[in-house]
Design a protein around this motif. Structure first.
Motif, PDB file in Angstrom:
ATOM      1  N   VAL A 189     -10.149  16.330  -8.653  1.00  0.00           N
ATOM      2  CA  VAL A 189      -8.898  16.577  -9.121  1.00  0.00           C
ATOM      3  C   VAL A 189      -7.692  16.590  -7.899  1.00  0.00           C
ATOM      4  N   GLN A 190      -8.057  18.068  -7.423  1.00  0.00           N
ATOM      5  CA  GLN A 190      -6.938  19.005  -6.567  1.00  0.00           C
ATOM      6  C   GLN A 190      -7.383  17.942  -5.002  1.00  0.00           C
ATOM      7  N   THR A 191      -8.346  17.481  -4.831  1.00  0.00           N
ATOM      8  CA  THR A 191      -8.467  16.783  -2.646  1.00  0.00           C
ATOM      9  C   THR A 191      -8.309  15.239  -3.276  1.00  0.00           C
ATOM     10  N   ARG A 231       5.333   8.536 -17.117  1.00  0.00           N
ATOM     11  CA  ARG A 231       3.831   8.137 -18.126  1.00  0.00           C
ATOM     12  C   ARG A 231       2.615   8.757 -18.540  1.00  0.00           C
ATOM     13  N   GLY A 232       2.196   9.781 -17.732  1.00  0.00           N
ATOM     14  CA  GLY A 232       1.270  10.835 -17.859  1.00  0.00           C
ATOM     15  C   GLY A 232       2.102  11.934 -18.664  1.00  0.00           C
ATOM     16  N   GLN A 233       3.242  11.727 -19.630  1.00  0.00           N
ATOM     17  CA  GLN A 233       3.668  12.551 -20.961  1.00  0.00           C
ATOM     18  C   GLN A 233       3.836  11.848 -22.141  1.00  0.00           C
ATOM     19  N   GLY A 234       3.860  10.361 -21.751  1.00  0.00           N
ATOM     20  CA  GLY A 234       3.424   9.410 -22.812  1.00  0.00           C
ATOM     21  C   GLY A 234       5.480   8.746 -23.131  1.00  0.00           C
ATOM     22  N   MET A 235       5.983   8.818 -22.453  1.00  0.00           N
ATOM     23  CA  MET A 235       7.309   8.692 -22.198  1.00  0.00           C
ATOM     24  C   MET A 235       7.569   8.055 -21.153  1.00  0.00           C
ATOM     25  N   PRO A 236       6.978   6.610 -21.073  1.00  0.00           N
ATOM     26  CA  PRO A 236       7.638   6.076 -19.389  1.00  0.00           C
ATOM     27  C   PRO A 236       9.530   5.636 -19.395  1.00  0.00           C
ATOM     28  N   PRO A 237       9.795   5.531 -18.398  1.00  0.00           N
ATOM     29  CA  PRO A 237      10.649   5.643 -18.819  1.00  0.00           C
ATOM     30  C   PRO A 237      11.640   4.032 -18.912  1.00  0.00           C
ATOM     31  N   GLU A 238      12.733   4.281 -19.228  1.00  0.00           N
ATOM     32  CA  GLU A 238      12.976   2.628 -19.703  1.00  0.00           C
ATOM     33  C   GLU A 238      14.630   2.411 -18.747  1.00  0.00           C
ATOM     34  N   LEU A 239      14.821   1.668 -17.926  1.00  0.00           N
ATOM     35  CA  LEU A 239      14.615   1.015 -16.751  1.00  0.00           C
ATOM     36  C   LEU A 239      15.311  -0.066 -16.419  1.00  0.00           C
ATOM     37  N   GLN A 240      16.834   0.193 -16.982  1.00  0.00           N
ATOM     38  CA  GLN A 240      17.817  -1.325 -17.033  1.00  0.00           C
ATOM     39  C   GLN A 240      17.064  -1.487 -15.390  1.00  0.00           C
ATOM     40  N   TRP A 241      17.904  -2.697 -15.203  1.00  0.00           N
ATOM     41  CA  TRP A 241      17.692  -3.673 -13.791  1.00  0.00           C
ATOM     42  C   TRP A 241      19.508  -2.806 -13.124  1.00  0.00           C
ATOM     43  N   THR A 242      20.086  -3.037 -13.520  1.00  0.00           N
ATOM     44  CA  THR A 242      21.558  -2.329 -13.237  1.00  0.00           C
ATOM     45  C   THR A 242      21.234  -0.873 -12.597  1.00  0.00           C
ATOM     46  N   ASP A 243      19.851  -0.293 -12.862  1.00  0.00           N
ATOM     47  CA  ASP A 243      19.773   1.399 -12.225  1.00  0.00           C
ATOM     48  C   ASP A 243      18.611   1.426 -10.983  1.00  0.00           C
ATOM     49  N   VAL A 244      17.547  -0.186 -10.835  1.00  0.00           N
ATOM     50  CA  VAL A 244      16.687   0.106 -10.096  1.00  0.00           C
ATOM     51  C   VAL A 244      17.742   0.390  -8.883  1.00  0.00           C
ATOM     52  N   GLY A 245      18.408  -0.428  -7.870  1.00  0.00           N
ATOM     53  CA  GLY A 245      19.769  -0.675  -6.553  1.00  0.00           C
ATOM     54  C   GLY A 245      19.702   1.084  -6.466  1.00  0.00           C
ATOM     55  N   PRO A 246      19.479   1.523  -4.699  1.00  0.00           N
ATOM     56  CA  PRO A 246      20.002   2.718  -4.693  1.00  0.00           C
ATOM     57  C   PRO A 246      21.547   2.962  -4.682  1.00  0.00           C
ATOM     58  N   SER A 301       1.087  -1.087   0.083  1.00  0.00           N
ATOM     59  CA  SER A 301       0.181  -0.231  -0.191  1.00  0.00           C
ATOM     60  C   SER A 301       0.818   1.381  -0.280  1.00  0.00           C
ATOM     61  N   ALA A 302       0.533   2.245  -0.555  1.00  0.00           N
ATOM     62  CA  ALA A 302       1.300   3.157  -1.447  1.00  0.00           C
ATOM     63  C   ALA A 302       0.800   4.271  -1.842  1.00  0.00           C
ATOM     64  N   PRO A 303       0.765   5.681  -0.960  1.00  0.00           N
ATOM     65  CA  PRO A 303      -0.231   6.841  -1.660  1.00  0.00           C
ATOM     66  C   PRO A 303      -0.182   6.621  -3.056  1.00  0.00           C
ATOM     67  N   ASP A 304      -1.666   7.869  -3.428  1.00  0.00           N
ATOM     68  CA  ASP A 304      -2.199   7.942  -4.843  1.00  0.00           C
ATOM     69  C   ASP A 304      -1.261   9.361  -5.009  1.00  0.00           C
ATOM     70  N   THR A 305      -0.219   9.416  -6.323  1.00  0.00           N
ATOM     71  CA  THR A 305       0.228  10.600  -6.373  1.00  0.00           C
ATOM     72  C   THR A 305      -0.991  11.460  -7.084  1.00  0.00           C
ATOM     73  N   GLY A 306      -2.019  11.129  -7.930  1.00  0.00           N
ATOM     74  CA  GLY A 306      -3.100  11.883  -7.971  1.00  0.00           C
ATOM     75  C   GLY A 306      -2.718  11.887  -9.869  1.00  0.00           C
ATOM     76  N   ILE A 307      -1.713  11.618 -10.624  1.00  0.00           N
ATOM     77  CA  ILE A 307      -0.950  11.839 -11.539  1.00  0.00           C
ATOM     78  C   ILE A 307      -2.443  10.727 -12.429  1.00  0.00           C
ATOM     79  N   ARG A 308      -2.251   9.768 -12.323  1.00  0.00           N
ATOM     80  CA  ARG A 308      -3.437   8.940 -13.030  1.00  0.00           C
ATOM     81  C   ARG A 308      -4.387   9.318 -12.851  1.00  0.00           C
TER      82      ARG A 308
END
Length: 473
Positions: A197-199, A281-296, A165-172
């Motif tokens: 949309v705002q509340t 994603r809202g702008q139609g440009m989903p990020p292209e993440l690699q497995w070597t980019d997901v760590g902290p 469970s996570a807070p919804d950003t409201g962007i979708r």
């Protein structure tokens, strides 16, 4: 068994000390053996002996002195390859993508150290609101059948169910309303939708569920399988696995592709990136993440908490399951969003057992429970209840029921260190409502954090003491 071995070995050492050093040496040896037995027999409410707690503290101090609790990655980090690789138990994992028989892409994780392959299934639970009890009973029955069928699934090692469970950003919501709003919309309707949309995102939450299945990377003869061979085999088996989940109330189950898995793990380690990923994603440009980019980029494990990028996390492990009758709603409040916890992840860990192992375990449990109940002239109510439960388990296994070892890991994440006391207090209350006893994963917060992610990490294969030896002791 461990206490008996220490007792017999100690008595032998006392005899040897008496023959070689006389009575003083024998008394000293007997005192040492007695202290060790006392440390082993003294246990807290979580079932942890004093000897176990001391060994955990010693192991933590050794790791801290060697700075194994500090992780820095990226171009300026301590890693030689300059990537944002996952830390700890998932550091050696490799990600690839294949397509199943229905043409759906799915992510395949490979762990070279344990030779395990993991696939992740995304579920859309319907929830129990406004659902008849008969339908809930049907879901529970099918879920029990699905867990029992795991023991007959070829090559499966473990399974996990992660509810986050996570807070919804409201962007979708803003994107959906903006795309469907007409030019001639009345002013009052437009104002009302704008206010929604705002509340609406304030206080709303996004709940997701994922099922991770881990398979052995060897065939029946022990020969190692290649990644392509395992991908083709799982591609043929995934449709049946996802369809069997539909009847359990999991909704439209589908495999998770590589990009979705990368985004989920990246957000878990850096919750602040969730807004950026949703905006992209809202702008139609989903990020292209690699497995070597997901760590902290930076992480540090403390004795009772874990710092990773933009957040702080505390992970608890279940030390005692609910006793007595367990209803389908026992975990409803634990998995539900909470105002004092920014992100919460509840993971149920399952290890299906084959028929031969199940028969041996239920018979051993039956003998042990009967022995504890018959050793006293006035046995306790708990001992009698354990004996009756062990007898019923043995009868059900004899009729063909499956046996599954299970556990639970709960991770709470907040954005600031000042929120940690409120989160701990909230988790104590949630554990009480779920009738489970939760214990913080002291000294191993980083490893427990990884085990709560839908990565299919089998903790038993990473223990210093083999799991088989621990269970026999």
């Amino acid at each position: 068994m461990l206490g008996t071995a220490i007792l017999m070995g100690g008595l032998l050492m006392v005899v040897i000390a008496t023959m070689s050093g006389g009575l003083p040496a024998a008394m000293i040896t007997l005192l040492v053996v007695g202290v060790v037995l006392l440390l082993l027999m003294t246990k807290d409410k979580h079932g942890q002996s004093t000897l176990q707690r001391i060994s955990t503290r010693i192991g933590w101090q050794r790791a801290k002195m060697a700075k194994h609790n500090i992780y820095r990655s990226g171009p300026l980090g301590r890693t030689a390859w300059g990537k944002f690789q996952l830390p700890g138990l998932a550091a050696s994992s490799q990600l690839s993508e294949y397509q199943d028989s229905y043409g759906r892409p799915f992510a395949l994780l490979y762990y070279p150290s344990t030779r395990h392959f993991t696939v992740v299934i995304n579920a859309e639970p319907d929830g129990a609101s406004l659902v008849d009890e008969d339908q809930v009973d049907v879901w529970v029955a099918h879920w029990g059948q699905w867990l029992a069928s795991l023991g007959h699934e070829p090559g499966i090692v473990a399974a996990s169910v992660t509810v986050e469970s996570a807070p919804d950003t409201g962007i979708r919501l803003r994107r959906e309303v903006g795309n469907n709003m007409m030019d001639g919309t009345p002013a009052i309707a437009r104002a009302m939708l704008t206010e929604v949309v705002q509340t609406y995102p304030e206080g709303s939450a996004l709940v997701s569920a994922r099922v991770a299945l881990t398979f052995k990377g060897t065939d029946r003869s022990g020969k190692r399988r290649k990644e392509d061979d395992m991908g083709r085999e799982l591609a043929a088996r995934l449709p049946a696995l996802t369809q069997s989940l539909n009847a359990t109330g999991a909704g439209a189950a589908r495999p998770v592709n590589a990009q979705e898995l990368c985004e989920a793990i990246r957000i878990a380690y850096d919750p602040a990136s969730a807004v950026l990923i949703d905006e992209a994603r809202g702008q139609g440009m989903p990020p292209e993440l690699q497995w070597t980019d997901v760590g902290p980029s930076g992480a540090q494990a403390f004795w009772d908490k874990y710092r990773h990028d933009s957040a702080w996390s505390v992970t608890w492990q279940m030390s005692q399951a609910p006793r007595g009758e367990v209803f389908s709603s026992v975990l409803s409040q634990l998995v539900a969003p909470h105002v004092d916890i920014d992100r919460k992840r509840v993971t149920l860990l399952y290890r299906p057992l084959d028929a031969g192992t199940s028969a041996r375990m239920v018979e051993a449990d039956k003998r042990n429970a009967s022995f504890r109940a018959s050793t006293s002239s006035r046995p306790s109510a708990r001992s009698l209840a354990e004996a009756r439960a062990a007898e019923r388990s043995a009868q059900e296994e004899a009729r063909g029921a499956g046996l599954v070892n299970f556990g639970m890991v709960v991770t709470g994440t907040v954005m600031t260190v000042e929120q940690i006391p409120d989160m701990i207090a909230a988790m104590d209350n949630l554990g009480a409502t779920a009738r489970v006893l939760l214990r913080p994963a002291y000294g191993s917060q980083d490893s427990a954090f990884v085990s709560a992610l839908p990565l299919g990490v089998v903790l038993q294969n990473h223990l210093a003491v083999p799991a088989g030896l621990r269970e026999s002791l």
